[in-house]
Design a protein around this motif. Structure first.
Motif, mmCIF file in Angstrom:
data_model
loop_
_atom_site.group_PDB
_atom_site.id
_atom_site.type_symbol
_atom_site.label_atom_id
_atom_site.label_comp_id
_atom_site.label_asym_id
_atom_site.label_seq_id
_atom_site.Cartn_x
_atom_site.Cartn_y
_atom_site.Cartn_z
ATOM 1 N N ALA A 289 0.847 -1.196 0.000
ATOM 2 C CA ALA A 289 0.000 0.000 0.000
ATOM 3 C C ALA A 289 0.886 1.252 0.000
ATOM 4 C CB ALA A 289 -0.916 -0.009 1.219
ATOM 5 N N ASN A 290 0.250 2.431 -0.062
ATOM 6 C CA ASN A 290 0.956 3.709 0.108
ATOM 7 C C ASN A 290 1.949 4.020 -1.011
ATOM 8 O OD1 ASN A 290 1.421 6.083 1.823
ATOM 9 N ND2 ASN A 290 3.436 5.222 2.227
ATOM 10 N N LEU A 291 1.780 3.416 -2.202
ATOM 11 C CA LEU A 291 2.674 3.714 -3.317
ATOM 12 C C LEU A 291 2.562 5.179 -3.717
ATOM 13 C CD1 LEU A 291 4.563 2.897 -5.681
ATOM 14 C CD2 LEU A 291 2.480 2.319 -6.970
ATOM 15 N N GLN A 292 3.708 5.840 -3.803
ATOM 16 C CA GLN A 292 3.785 7.230 -4.254
ATOM 17 C C GLN A 292 4.832 7.351 -5.356
ATOM 18 O OE1 GLN A 292 4.235 9.704 -0.487
ATOM 19 N NE2 GLN A 292 3.824 7.659 0.322
ATOM 20 N N ASP A 293 4.614 8.296 -6.250
ATOM 21 C CA ASP A 293 5.552 8.523 -7.344
ATOM 22 C C ASP A 293 5.384 9.966 -7.822
ATOM 23 O OD1 ASP A 293 7.406 8.153 -9.376
ATOM 24 O OD2 ASP A 293 6.052 6.990 -10.656
ATOM 25 N N HIS A 294 6.413 10.476 -8.462
ATOM 26 C CA HIS A 294 6.336 11.810 -9.059
ATOM 27 C C HIS A 294 5.853 11.704 -10.501
ATOM 28 C CE1 HIS A 294 9.488 13.187 -5.934
ATOM 29 N NE2 HIS A 294 8.317 13.712 -5.624
ATOM 30 N N LEU A 295 4.899 12.544 -10.840
ATOM 31 C CA LEU A 295 4.354 12.616 -12.192
ATOM 32 C C LEU A 295 4.817 13.923 -12.827
ATOM 33 C CD1 LEU A 295 2.281 11.109 -14.101
ATOM 34 C CD2 LEU A 295 0.606 12.794 -13.312
ATOM 35 N N GLN A 296 5.246 13.861 -14.097
ATOM 36 C CA GLN A 296 5.739 15.065 -14.761
ATOM 37 C C GLN A 296 4.964 15.345 -16.049
ATOM 38 O OE1 GLN A 296 9.822 14.695 -16.013
ATOM 39 N NE2 GLN A 296 9.489 12.777 -17.092
ATOM 40 N N ALA A 297 4.848 16.621 -16.342
ATOM 41 C CA ALA A 297 4.291 17.073 -17.618
ATOM 42 C C ALA A 297 5.328 17.978 -18.272
ATOM 43 C CB ALA A 297 2.981 17.822 -17.408
ATOM 44 N N LYS A 298 5.430 17.918 -19.584
ATOM 45 C CA LYS A 298 6.540 18.560 -20.280
ATOM 46 C C LYS A 298 6.079 19.669 -21.228
ATOM 47 C CE LYS A 298 9.302 14.321 -20.196
ATOM 48 N NZ LYS A 298 9.946 13.267 -21.013
ATOM 49 N N LEU A 299 6.799 20.776 -21.158
ATOM 50 C CA LEU A 299 6.704 21.833 -22.162
ATOM 51 C C LEU A 299 7.859 21.632 -23.136
ATOM 52 C CD1 LEU A 299 6.176 24.825 -19.712
ATOM 53 C CD2 LEU A 299 4.396 23.777 -21.126
ATOM 54 N N VAL A 300 7.557 21.494 -24.411
ATOM 55 C CA VAL A 300 8.592 21.275 -25.429
ATOM 56 C C VAL A 300 8.637 22.484 -26.353
ATOM 57 C CG1 VAL A 300 9.292 19.845 -27.389
ATOM 58 C CG2 VAL A 300 8.373 18.785 -25.316
ATOM 59 N N TYR A 301 9.845 23.003 -26.541
ATOM 60 C CA TYR A 301 10.032 24.209 -27.348
ATOM 61 C C TYR A 301 10.917 23.929 -28.550
ATOM 62 C CZ TYR A 301 7.962 26.788 -23.499
ATOM 63 O OH TYR A 301 7.096 27.248 -22.539
ATOM 64 N N ARG A 302 10.546 24.533 -29.681
ATOM 65 C CA ARG A 302 11.386 24.531 -30.876
ATOM 66 C C ARG A 302 12.348 25.704 -30.754
ATOM 67 N NH1 ARG A 302 10.685 22.566 -36.446
ATOM 68 N NH2 ARG A 302 8.734 21.605 -35.708
ATOM 69 N N CYS A 303 13.626 25.436 -30.866
ATOM 70 C CA CYS A 303 14.645 26.463 -30.633
ATOM 71 C C CYS A 303 15.049 27.153 -31.931
ATOM 72 C CB CYS A 303 15.873 25.845 -29.979
ATOM 73 S SG CYS A 303 15.532 25.098 -28.365
ATOM 74 N N VAL A 304 15.510 28.383 -31.787
ATOM 75 C CA VAL A 304 15.918 29.188 -32.941
ATOM 76 C C VAL A 304 17.207 28.648 -33.539
ATOM 77 C CG1 VAL A 304 16.667 31.488 -33.668
ATOM 78 C CG2 VAL A 304 14.758 31.251 -32.054
ATOM 79 N N ARG A 305 18.151 28.257 -32.677
ATOM 80 C CA ARG A 305 19.467 27.835 -33.160
ATOM 81 C C ARG A 305 19.663 26.327 -32.982
ATOM 82 N NH1 ARG A 305 23.832 30.208 -30.148
ATOM 83 N NH2 ARG A 305 22.456 30.316 -28.324
ATOM 84 N N PRO A 306 20.446 25.703 -33.843
ATOM 85 C CA PRO A 306 20.680 24.248 -33.755
ATOM 86 C C PRO A 306 21.752 23.920 -32.717
ATOM 87 C CG PRO A 306 21.840 25.118 -35.657
ATOM 88 C CD PRO A 306 21.074 26.275 -35.058
ATOM 89 N N VAL A 307 21.413 24.127 -31.442
ATOM 90 C CA VAL A 307 22.391 23.924 -30.368
ATOM 91 C C VAL A 307 21.959 22.812 -29.407
ATOM 92 C CG1 VAL A 307 23.217 26.305 -30.469
ATOM 93 C CG2 VAL A 307 21.287 25.728 -28.967
ATOM 94 N N THR A 308 20.978 22.022 -29.796
ATOM 95 C CA THR A 308 20.439 21.004 -28.893
ATOM 96 C C THR A 308 21.009 19.625 -29.213
ATOM 97 O OG1 THR A 308 18.533 20.365 -30.249
ATOM 98 C CG2 THR A 308 18.291 22.340 -28.875
ATOM 99 N N LEU A 309 20.780 18.709 -28.292
ATOM 100 C CA LEU A 309 21.197 17.331 -28.514
ATOM 101 C C LEU A 309 20.472 16.730 -29.713
ATOM 102 C CD1 LEU A 309 22.913 14.960 -27.473
ATOM 103 C CD2 LEU A 309 21.010 14.350 -25.968
ATOM 104 N N ASN A 310 19.250 17.170 -29.956
ATOM 105 C CA ASN A 310 18.523 16.718 -31.145
ATOM 106 C C ASN A 310 19.354 16.949 -32.400
ATOM 107 O OD1 ASN A 310 16.595 16.740 -29.132
ATOM 108 N ND2 ASN A 310 14.955 17.509 -30.436
ATOM 109 N N ASP A 311 19.989 18.119 -32.479
ATOM 110 C CA ASP A 311 20.764 18.478 -33.663
ATOM 111 C C ASP A 311 22.025 17.633 -33.781
ATOM 112 O OD1 ASP A 311 19.127 20.908 -34.445
ATOM 113 O OD2 ASP A 311 19.734 21.468 -32.419
#
Length: 554
Positions: A289-311
């Motif tokens: 019993a008593n299970l607890q966890d953190h829940l997250q919601a995400k804001l995702v932004y498109r960046c002006v410059r190609p400086v992210t790990l995606n790039d």
């Protein structure tokens, strides 16, 4: 003959590795560590960004799936859990966050003497080798490396600067009890390498003649003689085996597997056990019993410059560059934690201390199983620190290979729903201020058209995910659902202890690995104190006392 040890530790995770090290240090006690997973030889475990590779890897991960969540459009959320030496400390996002002073003072107010902030702080300091040096809040020379992140990032710098411009304060230390503010997280790494609990604690324990570590063994049940734990039954290479504990069996298998092992042993809620076809050996309604966890919601932004790990990650030359920077200098994007920057802020629902945490990531993904987004993206994740929702963990049978039913019950209270929505609004307000706003082309998800509280809540229901911080399923306390007492002794059964995140009565305000290591330190101290006080008392003299709290060695 059955193998006999002074201590049997079930699980070589964050707390279990600490226990193995501390209990074996003086050479007087024999210690057996049983780990269901493999050795931590996968090279991605030791590269900080390797969590992206191990997050869905069944070779080192239990890869649990939760039950459908009614408040999340009946979605089944994913729950990774380390199945490897080091446990989840070998596959997590590396952040070192202790929580707030009030978290631990609240534990003590719930009847858990010796768990206030002033009580636990020395054990945090005991573990720590703080890169910045020791002081009243931090330790120096301990086994666990705690370091500044190797790389800063211009988008993270911009987030912190915009937060200050929006009226929030900066901090360079989230671990002094008052964590409020924005800044960079410290990590359990050193010189560009992950320092898991296995690396920090278990490595040196394994070099001692009095320590045995077995991997790829699954503990089926705790063996008891009615009133005391006598050892464990486990399966190795398809064969069932037993081991005997002279002093104590310590369950350190985590908030999912620890209650599952207890339940398979007939220890738990009688109604649940009967439904699973398991004979009740000891009624403890709070197990699972008593299970607890953190829940997250995400804001995702498109960046002006190609400086992210995606790039960097979408082109071969970018990948080669990242690999070269890491191999030659232990620098670059491969040293990135799961949230370089972030912080802790107060919503209007909590005026006295932070109730929302941000993780800022210089990458974005709609589904990490499918890879990163094609565009230049960054993520600002918001999670509620102290959810009111409570879930359960239940086994379906005595079979150890049957996955437990994990029912998180996310967003089951109005406070949980409102806090997460307000957290998204605060994240948006920071992103709307320069210098960060100048780096952002637009909000990609959920998008500015999602503006009302109802629309934001709908977005949360459709997309929110776990931060992978399950705790509380064998909670410490004095009430009817308490499974262990303040010295982590299982109520009513001698020589049996729980020492992992499952004992937290209330989840800490932040990432849970640091607190799990502290719990391992505290458990070790309890056991060593008990062994000294009851020197010569073996398992034959174990007996629970009249109030249902075991009074043997532990």
């Amino acid at each position: 003959m059955l193998e006999t040890f002074d201590y049997i530790i079930v699980g070589a995770g964050s707390a279990g590795c600490v226990l193995a090290d501390r209990l074996s240090a003086d050479g007087s006690a024999s210690v057996l560590v049983l780990e269901a997973g493999v050795r931590d030889s996968n090279p991605w475990i030791h590269v900080p960004i390797g969590y992206a590779k191990t997050l869905f890897d069944k070779r080192v991960n239990w890869c649990f799936e939760m039950e459908p969540s009614p408040e999340l459009r009946q979605r089944r959320l994913y729950m990774p859990s380390g199945r490897v030496l080091g446990g989840s400390s070998s596959i997590n996002g590396l952040l070192y966050v202790r929580g707030q002073q009030q978290d631990y003072d609240h534990w003590e107010q719930l009847g858990n003497r010796g768990w206030g902030w002033d009580d636990v702080l020395p054990y945090y300091r005991l573990s720590e080798d703080q890169e910045r040096g020791g002081d009243n809040f931090h330790g120096s020379g301990g086994p666990l490396a705690v370091s500044n992140q190797v790389e800063r990032h211009e988008l993270c710098d911009a987030f912190v600067a915009s937060g200050l411009a929006a009226g929030y304060r900066a901090t360079n230390d989230f671990n002094r009890g008052d964590q409020e503010g924005l800044g960079y997280y410290q990590v359990t790494a050193r010189d560009g390498r992950r320092i898991s609990a296995a690396v920090a604690f278990l490595r040196r324990a394994e070099r001692r003649a009095n320590v045995s570590v077995l991997t790829e063994v699954v503990v089926e049940t705790i063996d008891t003689n009615g009133r005391c734990a006598t050892g464990v039954t486990y399966r190795s290479s398809g064969l069932q085996r037993k081991a005997v504990a002279r002093r104590c069996v310590v369950l350190a298998a985590g908030a999912i597997n620890t209650p599952a092992i207890l339940q398979r042993s007939g220890i738990g809620n009688p109604d649940w056990l009967k439904e699973a076809g398991i004979e009740v050996t000891h009624a403890l309604p709070g197990v699972g019993a008593n299970l607890q966890d953190h829940l997250q919601a995400k804001l995702v932004y498109r960046c002006v410059r190609p400086v992210t790990l995606n790039d960097q990650a979408k082109h071969l030359m970018g990948k080669i560059s990242m690999g070269a920077a890491y191999l030659l200098h232990r620098r670059g994007s491969l040293t990135t934690a799961a949230g370089q920057a972030g912080g802790f802020v107060r919503t209007t629902l909590s005026t006295n201390r932070p109730d929302v945490q941000f993780h800022v990531m210089t990458f974005s993904s709609a589904d990490l199983r499918k890879g990163l987004d094609e565009f230049s993206g960054m993520t600002i994740s918001a999670c509620q620190l102290r959810p009111e929702s409570r879930g359960t963990v239940r086994v379906t049978s005595v079979a150890a290979d049957a996955a437990p039913i994990i029912s998180p019950q996310f967003l089951s209270t109005d406070t949980d729903r409102r806090t997460l929505v307000e957290g998204l609004r605060i994240g948006r307000s920071i992103a709307a201020v320069k210098p960060l706003s100048a780096e952002l082309e637009r909000e990609e998800r959920p998008g500015v058209a999602v503006a009302s509280d109802d629309d934001l809540l709908a977005y949360v229901r459709e997309t929110a995910g776990s931060v992978f911080h399950p705790v509380g399923t064998c909670k410490m306390g004095q009430d009817a659902l308490a499974v262990v007492d303040e010295r982590l002794r299982v109520r009513g059964i001698g020589n049996l202890m729980v020492a992992d995140a499952s004992v937290m009565p209330v989840i800490v305000s932040g990432n849970t690995n640091a607190a799990s290591i502290m719990i391992g330190e505290r458990a070790s101290q309890f056991l060593m104190e008990a062994a000294s006080a009851y020197e010569g008392r073996g398992i034959q003299k174990c007996h629970p006392n009249l109030n249902g709290v075991s009074s043997a060695l532990v």
